[in-house]
Scaffold this motif. Structure first.
Motif, mmCIF file in Angstrom:
data_model
loop_
_atom_site.group_PDB
_atom_site.id
_atom_site.type_symbol
_atom_site.label_atom_id
_atom_site.label_comp_id
_atom_site.label_asym_id
_atom_site.label_seq_id
_atom_site.Cartn_x
_atom_site.Cartn_y
_atom_site.Cartn_z
ATOM 1 N N UNK A 48 -1.739 11.160 26.568
ATOM 2 C CA UNK A 48 -1.819 12.608 26.374
ATOM 3 C C UNK A 48 -2.405 12.918 25.004
ATOM 4 N N UNK A 49 -1.990 12.129 23.978
ATOM 5 C CA UNK A 49 -2.522 12.338 22.630
ATOM 6 C C UNK A 49 -4.032 12.101 22.626
ATOM 7 N N UNK A 50 -4.484 11.088 23.394
ATOM 8 C CA UNK A 50 -5.913 10.795 23.476
ATOM 9 C C UNK A 50 -6.654 11.994 24.064
ATOM 10 N N UNK A 80 -3.243 15.694 16.989
ATOM 11 C CA UNK A 80 -3.626 14.499 17.731
ATOM 12 C C UNK A 80 -3.289 13.249 16.944
ATOM 13 N N UNK A 81 -3.674 13.247 15.655
ATOM 14 C CA UNK A 81 -3.407 12.066 14.831
ATOM 15 C C UNK A 81 -1.906 11.829 14.700
ATOM 16 N N UNK A 82 -1.148 12.928 14.525
ATOM 17 C CA UNK A 82 0.297 12.821 14.362
ATOM 18 C C UNK A 82 0.918 12.105 15.562
ATOM 19 N N UNK A 83 0.529 12.536 16.770
ATOM 20 C CA UNK A 83 1.112 11.930 17.966
ATOM 21 C C UNK A 83 0.717 10.466 18.084
ATOM 22 N N UNK A 84 -0.560 10.162 17.771
ATOM 23 C CA UNK A 84 -1.012 8.772 17.889
ATOM 24 C C UNK A 84 -0.221 7.908 16.910
ATOM 25 N N UNK A 85 0.003 8.424 15.701
ATOM 26 C CA UNK A 85 0.722 7.639 14.699
ATOM 27 C C UNK A 85 2.190 7.457 15.108
ATOM 28 N N UNK A 111 -1.645 23.585 24.305
ATOM 29 C CA UNK A 111 -2.703 22.628 24.644
ATOM 30 C C UNK A 111 -2.085 21.272 24.957
ATOM 31 N N UNK A 112 -1.061 20.909 24.188
ATOM 32 C CA UNK A 112 -0.411 19.613 24.396
ATOM 33 C C UNK A 112 0.262 19.550 25.767
ATOM 34 N N UNK A 158 0.165 17.130 31.128
ATOM 35 C CA UNK A 158 0.019 17.172 32.591
ATOM 36 C C UNK A 158 -1.196 16.388 33.038
ATOM 37 N N UNK A 159 -2.303 16.503 32.273
ATOM 38 C CA UNK A 159 -3.516 15.756 32.629
ATOM 39 C C UNK A 159 -3.250 14.262 32.551
ATOM 40 N N UNK A 160 -2.508 13.833 31.500
ATOM 41 C CA UNK A 160 -2.211 12.409 31.344
ATOM 42 C C UNK A 160 -1.326 11.925 32.478
ATOM 43 N N UNK A 161 -0.323 12.750 32.848
ATOM 44 C CA UNK A 161 0.545 12.349 33.958
ATOM 45 C C UNK A 161 -0.259 12.157 35.236
#
Lengths: 114, 499
Positions: free
Chosen positions: B323-325, B390-395, B469-470, B475-478
Motif C-alpha cells: 500500500x505504501x508503494x 510514503x517514506x514514513x510508512x516504508x520506513x 489517499x492511504x 484497498x488497491x493493495x488488498x
C-alpha cells in the motif's frame, strides 16, 4: 530436436551479443536482427516436439495438432520487431549523417572532448 | 460498450484523428485538451466504480479469459490510468502554452496520445503477451518522441535508450515464451491457478528472476539504469514531465503486478533481492544527482533514486508496504512531473537550465520559487508534504521487518535528495550573479506556471489528505494481493469457450 533447437538458440544469442558489442553500426544492426530471431525461435520451441504432429489446420489430418499459439505470438513479435528494426536503421543513418562516422566509439569520443 | 477498454481506445482514436486534422492550430489543440479531459473523467469514473465494488473486466471478443485477451480495470489499474491521464493532460497543456501553434512539431501531440494508449493498455491488460504488445506501443512512440525534436548532439543520447530497450523487449518475449511453456497459458488468472499447483518449482524462480531483469530495466533499477540519466535530459520540458512521471512507473507497476498478483507469494529470496537492489539504486542514483550541474540532469537521477523507494516497498512485501508503494507512486508521479515542468518554467525565464548561468529567480518570480520549494521538499520527504507519508510508512515497515541497513540507506538517500534540491534552489533561485537576466516580459511563464500550480495544489492535497489517499491505496493493495479474488473476478466473468 529439442537439444538441437536449444543449442541453435544459444548460438544465435551468443552471436547476437557479440555483434551488438561491436563498434560498427552495421554489425550492431545485424546483432539486433539476430537477437530478435533468436527470441522468436525460443518462443517457437515452446510448441513442444513437432514429431508425430500435424500442422494446426483443423480437418486436414487425423494426427494431434501442433500448438498454434506460439506461432501467433511470433507473428506479432515479427511485426513489432520489423517496425523497431526500421526505426533503428533510420536512427543509425541519421547518426551517420550528423556525426560523419559509423563507429560507436568515435561518436562518443567526440562528446567527451567537448 | 465495456468501459475497461476506453482508456486505451480514447487516446488511440485521438492520436489518429489528430493526424488527419492537419497542421497544429488552435482548433486541434482544443480538441486534444478536450480529449485529455474526457480521458481523465473516464479514469476517475473507473476509480469510483472500483470503490463502489464494481471492477470492470473486458473479455475481448467475448471469449473466456483462458482463450482470449482480458482487460482488467481493478482499483490499482484504475488509479494508474488516472495518473497517466493527468500527466498527459499536463503535458498537452504545457506544450500549448510553451509555443505558438506555428512552432509546434505536428507529430508531437499525436505521438503523446499513442504513448498514453500504450501506457494505459499496460496498466489494464490481464495477459502477459498483451503486456508485451502494450510495452512496444509505448516504447515505439517514446523512441519517436525522443528523437523528434533532437538536434545532432542530443540524438547521440537516444541510441543507448533504444539499445537497452531493444534488449529488454527481446528478453521480455523470451520470458513470455518460457512462461507459456511452463504454465500453458499467458493469462494472469490462468498463471495464478497453475502456479498454485507447482509450489516450490525452481523454474518459477528462474522465470521470476528473468521478469525482474526485464522490468527492472524498464523501471531503472541498479545495475540496469545507465540508459536513463543521459537520455531523459534531451527531452523538451513538457515531454520530460510525462516520461519521468510515467515510463519508469510502468516498470514499477508491472513489477508490483507480477510479484503481488501473478507470481506465487513464497518467493522470499527474490523479494529480498529486490529490496537490496532498491537500496543500492537509492544511494548510487542520488550521488549521481549531486554530480550533475543542470536541472534536468539532477532531476533525471532523482527519478532513479525514488524508484529505489518504491522497489524497496515491493521488496519488503507486506500488505502495508505494498500500500505504501502505491501511495508513493501516486505522490511521485505528480511531484516528479511538476518538478520537470517547473524546471521548464525556470528555463523559459533564464533561457538556460545550466545552474552556473541561472539566478535571480526568487527576486523576479517568487511564485515559481514557492512551487519549486513545495515539490522539491516533498520529493525529499519533509512533513506534512506528500512525500513524507510514503517514506514514513516504508520506513516503519522496514524497521518492523528488521532491515536496518536498508532503512539507513533510505534515510541517507533522503538527506542527499534534500541537498541536491538545495543545490538547484541556491543556484537558480537564491543566487544573484551579474549578467543573468530574468525574462519576466516573456508572456509564456504565467500560463506555464498555472499548469504546474495545478499539479502542486493536487500534490499538497495528497499531503494534507494523506489519510483518505492511504485508505484508497490500502484497498488497491488488498485487491492486488488477493490472488483468489483476482482469479474469481476474471474467470467468473464467463465467456465463450470457457471450460
Amino acid at each position: 530436436m529439442q537439444i538441437e533447437t536449444a543449442l541453435l538458440i544459444g548460438a544465435l544469442f551468443a552471436c547476437a551479443t557479440w555483434l551488438i558489442l561491436q563498434r560498427s553500426f552495421v554489425r550492431i544492426l545485424f546483432g539486433f536482427i539476430l537477437l530478435s530471431n533468436a527470441a522468436n525461435l525460443l518462443v517457437l520451441s515452446m510448441s513442444g516436439r513437432p514429431e508425430g504432429r500435424g500442422a494446426p489446420v483443423v480437418g486436414e489430418t487425423e494426427m494431434p495438432l501442433v500448438d498454434p499459439l506460439p506461432q501467433a505470438l511470433i507473428l506479432t513479435a515479427i511485426v513489432i520487431g520489423f517496425g523497431v528494426t526500421a526505426y533503428l536503421v533510420v536512427l543509425l543513418y541519421r547518426l551517420f549523417l550528423d556525426q560523419n562516422t559509423t563507429s560507436v566509439s568515435e561518436m562518443y569520443r567526440e562528446e567527451e572532448g567537448e | 460498450m465495456n468501459a475497461a477498454v476506453l482508456p486505451f481506445l480514447l487516446p488511440l482514436f485521438t492520436g489518429t484523428l489528430t493526424l488527419f486534422l492537419g497542421k497544429p492550430g488552435t482548433a486541434r489543440r482544443a480538441f486534444l485538451v478536450a480529449s485529455a479531459l474526457v480521458q481523465l473523467g473516464v479514469a476517475a469514473w473507473l476509480i469510483a466504480e472500483n470503490l463502489a465494488g464494481r471492477p470492470h473486466v473486458l473479455l475481448a471478443g467475448g471469449w473466456a479469459s483462458a482463450v482470449g485477451i482480458t482487460l482488467v480495470a481493478d482499483l490499482l489499474a484504475a488509479i494508474m490510468v488516472a495518473l497517466s491521464s493527468l500527466t498527459a493532460l499536463a503535458a498537452v497543456l504545457f506544450t500549448c502554452f510553451e509555443s505558438r501553434p506555428r512552432l509546434e512539431h505536428p507529430l508531437r501531440l499525436p505521438l503523446v496520445q499513442f504513448m498514453v494508449a500504450g501506457i494505459n493498455l499496460a496498466f489494464l491488460t490481464g495477459d502477459l503477451f498483451n503486456l508485451f504488445v502494450a510495452f512496444e506501443i509505448m516504447l515505439i512512440a517514446s523512441y519517436a518522441l525522443l528523437t523528434l525534436e533532437a538536434d545532432d548532439w542530443d540524438i547521440k543520447q537516444a541510441y543507448p535508450y533504444l539499445a537497452i530497450n531493444l534488449v529488454g523487449s527481446t528478453l521480455f518475449i523470451c520470458a513470455a515464451g518460457l512462461a507459456y511453456g511452463l504454465f500453458g497459458t499467458l493469462n494472469f488468472a490462468g498463471i495464478i491457478t497453475r502456479a498454485a499447483d507447482m509450489s516450490g518449482d525452481p523454474r518459477i524462480l528462474v522465470l521470476a528472476l528473468l521478469l525482474l531483469v526485464v522490468f527492472g530495466t524498464k523501471a531503472g533499477l541498479f545495475p540496469l539504469y545507465y540508459w536513463l540519466p543521459n537520455s531523459y535530459p534531451i527531452l523538451p520540458a513538457a515531454l520530460a514531465g510525462l516520461y519521468s512521471g510515467m515510463l519508469t512507473k510502468v516498470g514499477v507497476y508491472v513489477l508490483l503486478r507480477m510479484f503481488a498478483t501473478v507470481l506465487p507469494h513464497d518467493l522470499s529470496g527474490v523479494h529480498q533481492l529486490i529490496a537490496w537492489l532498491a537500496g543500492l539504486t537509492m544511494v548510487l542514483a542520488v550521488m549521481g544527482a549531486l554530480s550533475r550541474n543542470f536541472i534536468r540532469g539532477i532531476l533525471s537521477f532523482h527519478i532513479l533514486s525514488q524508484i529505489g523507494f518504491m522497489a524497496l516497498a515491493i521488496g519488503l512485501f507486506t500488505p502495508l508496504s505494498i500500500a505504501a508503494c502505491i501511495f508513493y507512486v501516486i505522490h511521485h508521479i505528480i511531484v516528479k512531473a511538476s518538478l520537470f515542468l517547473v524546471g521548464g518554467v525556470a528555463t523559459v525565464l533564464n533561457r538556460t537550465d545550466d545552474l552556473d548561468r541561472m539566478g535571480h529567480l526568487w527576486r523576479g518570480t517568487p511564485w515559481v520559487g514557492i512551487v519549486f520549494l513545495c515539490q522539491g521538499l516533498s520529493l525529499a520527504g519533509i512533513p506534512p508534504l506528500s512525500g513524507f507519508w510514503g517514506k514514513y510508512l516504508i520506513i516503519v515497515e522496514g524497521l518492523r521487518a528488521g532491515e536496518y541497513i536498508l532503512i539507513g540507506a533510505s534515510l541517507v538517500a533522503s538527506l542527499l535528495t534534500l541537498l541536491s534540491m538545495l543545490k538547484i534552489w541556491l543556484a537558480a533561485f537564491w543566487s544573484e550573479p551579474e549578467g543573468v537576466a530574468v525574462r519576466v516580459d516573456d508572456w509564456r511563464w504565467r500560463p506555464l506556471l498555472g499548469v504546474v500550480g495545478g499539479l502542486t495544489v493536487l500534490s499538497l492535497g495528497i499531503g494534507f489528505g494523506a489519510e483518505a489517499v492511504m485508505q484508497v491505496a490500502l484497498r488497491a493493495a488488498q485487491a492486488a494481493l488477493d490472488q483468489p479474488g483476482y482469479v474469481e473476478l476474471v474467470l467468473g466473468a464467463g465467456g465463450k469457450g470457457g471450460g
